[in-house]
Design an enzyme around this catalytic site. Structure first.
Site, short mmCIF file in Angstrom:
data_model
loop_
_atom_site.label_atom_id
_atom_site.label_comp_id
_atom_site.label_asym_id
_atom_site.label_seq_id
_atom_site.Cartn_x
_atom_site.Cartn_y
_atom_site.Cartn_z
N LYS A 168 0.84 -1.21 0.00
CA LYS A 168 0.00 0.00 0.00
C LYS A 168 0.88 1.26 0.00
CE LYS A 168 -3.59 -2.43 2.53
NZ LYS A 168 -4.24 -2.71 3.82
N GLN B 37 -5.06 -1.56 9.99
CA GLN B 37 -4.73 -2.86 9.38
C GLN B 37 -5.24 -4.00 10.26
OE1 GLN B 37 -3.06 -3.27 6.32
NE2 GLN B 37 -3.61 -5.41 6.60
N ASP C 214 -11.09 1.88 3.22
CA ASP C 214 -11.24 0.43 3.08
C ASP C 214 -12.67 0.06 2.73
OD1 ASP C 214 -8.93 -1.10 3.31
OD2 ASP C 214 -8.87 -0.99 5.50
#
Ligand code: NAP
Length: 263
Positions: free
Chosen positions: A45, A89, A112
């Site tokens: 990422k 995360q 997300d």
């Protein structure tokens, strides 16, 4: 077009868009685990962010951090106007509720796409649908089969395909082999998100013009990454693993970040 080529093309388009923006989009990734798979995802990422011209920052916390403390960190980024996108995360340490943390992220920064009130489509389904559209797949009226019904992939995937006017059938661990054969044989699109090596193989019958999207990621005995589908199925398009849905998911995250910045 191969997934790799498509992702490269789209990243360049995003890079050009960012160059023309007055404000550089900023992504914060909070990590509170020592998980090597998470380390690898985060590296990806950050690499994508840098290539496109975003500011990507990793805020690594000790896994012993309390839920209350982590919620405070999330709040601080929610309130920081220089932050456009915020990710926590997963997985989180067992003493922290993933639900509580996910719900605490400002829906406008939830790139997300996990927050039920957010405007963002979860990255894996979004990446897949955008790629299939680019490949000329006409969704309306097509028979789509989604194997797997997790909250993170299977369910949002089925919901998105339904919104694209597909006839959606969702299969899972309680589906009989006989039914699985029936639905797969009639499918124009098969999305497999299970986590079982070669679950979908050449023993099934397929429409020759079917598209197969392999979300699965399984570490084989050879130490390499493999999908849920046997390579070389007799269909019109099959996404590879690696070099398939993982890249599309990462791309969709960058697209969501750009969208968040524009808002
Ligand atoms: P998950 O939460 O474990 O869900 C797996 C789903 O598969 C469940 O709904 C389960 O059914 C179903 N299932 C299990 N055995 C089955 C069988 N024999 N036949 C049909 N369905 C079966 O997994 P997930 O988080 O959705 O992830 C699935 C896979 O995708 C994993 O390999 C994961 O690593 C990968 N993944 C990849 C990306 C990417 O970016 N490439 C992103 C996310 C996930 P029940 O509900 O009945 O138990």
């Amino acid at each position: 077009m191969e997934v790799k080529e498509y992702v490269k093309l789209r990243k360049e388009e995003l890079r050009q868009e960012v160059l023309a923006m007055p404000h550089t989009p900023k992504l914060i990734i909070i990590q509170a685990n020592d998980n090597p798979a998470s380390d690898a995802y985060i590296r990806g990422k950050l690499k994508d962010s840098a290539e496109i011209g975003f500011v990507g920052v990793l805020d690594k916390r000790d896994p012993s951090i309390s839920e209350e403390e982590l919620l405070k960190v999330v709040k601080q980024y929610n309130e920081d106007p220089s932050v456009d996108g915020l990710i926590v995360q997963l997985p989180l340490p067992k003493h922290i509720s993933e639900e509580a943390i996910k719900m605490a992220i400002d829906p406008k920064k939830d790139v997300d796409g996990f927050h039920p009130l957010g405007d963002f489509i979860p990255c894996t389904p979004k990446g897949i649908v955008n790629y299939l559209s680019h490949e000329g797949f006409e969704f309306t009226g097509k028979n789509a089969v989604v194997v797997g019904r997790s909250n993170i992939v299977g369910k949002p995937m089925a919901k998105l395909l339904l919104a694209k006017n597909c006839n959606v059938t969702q299969l899972h661990s309680k589906t009989s082999r006989e039914d699985m054969e029936f639905y797969i044989a009639h499918a124009d699109l098969i999305v497999v998100a299970v986590g079982r090596l070669a679950l979908i193989d050449k023993s099934f019958k397929y429409k020759p013009d079917a598209y197969v999207v392999d979300v699965g990621m399984n570490r084989g005995d050879d130490g390499k990454l493999h999908g849920d589908c046997e390579p070389g199925l007799p269909v019109a398009l099959q996404t590879p693993v690696p070099g398939g849905v993982g890249l599309l998911t990462r791309l969709a995250l960058m697209e969501n970040l750009l969208e968040a910045t524009k808002k």
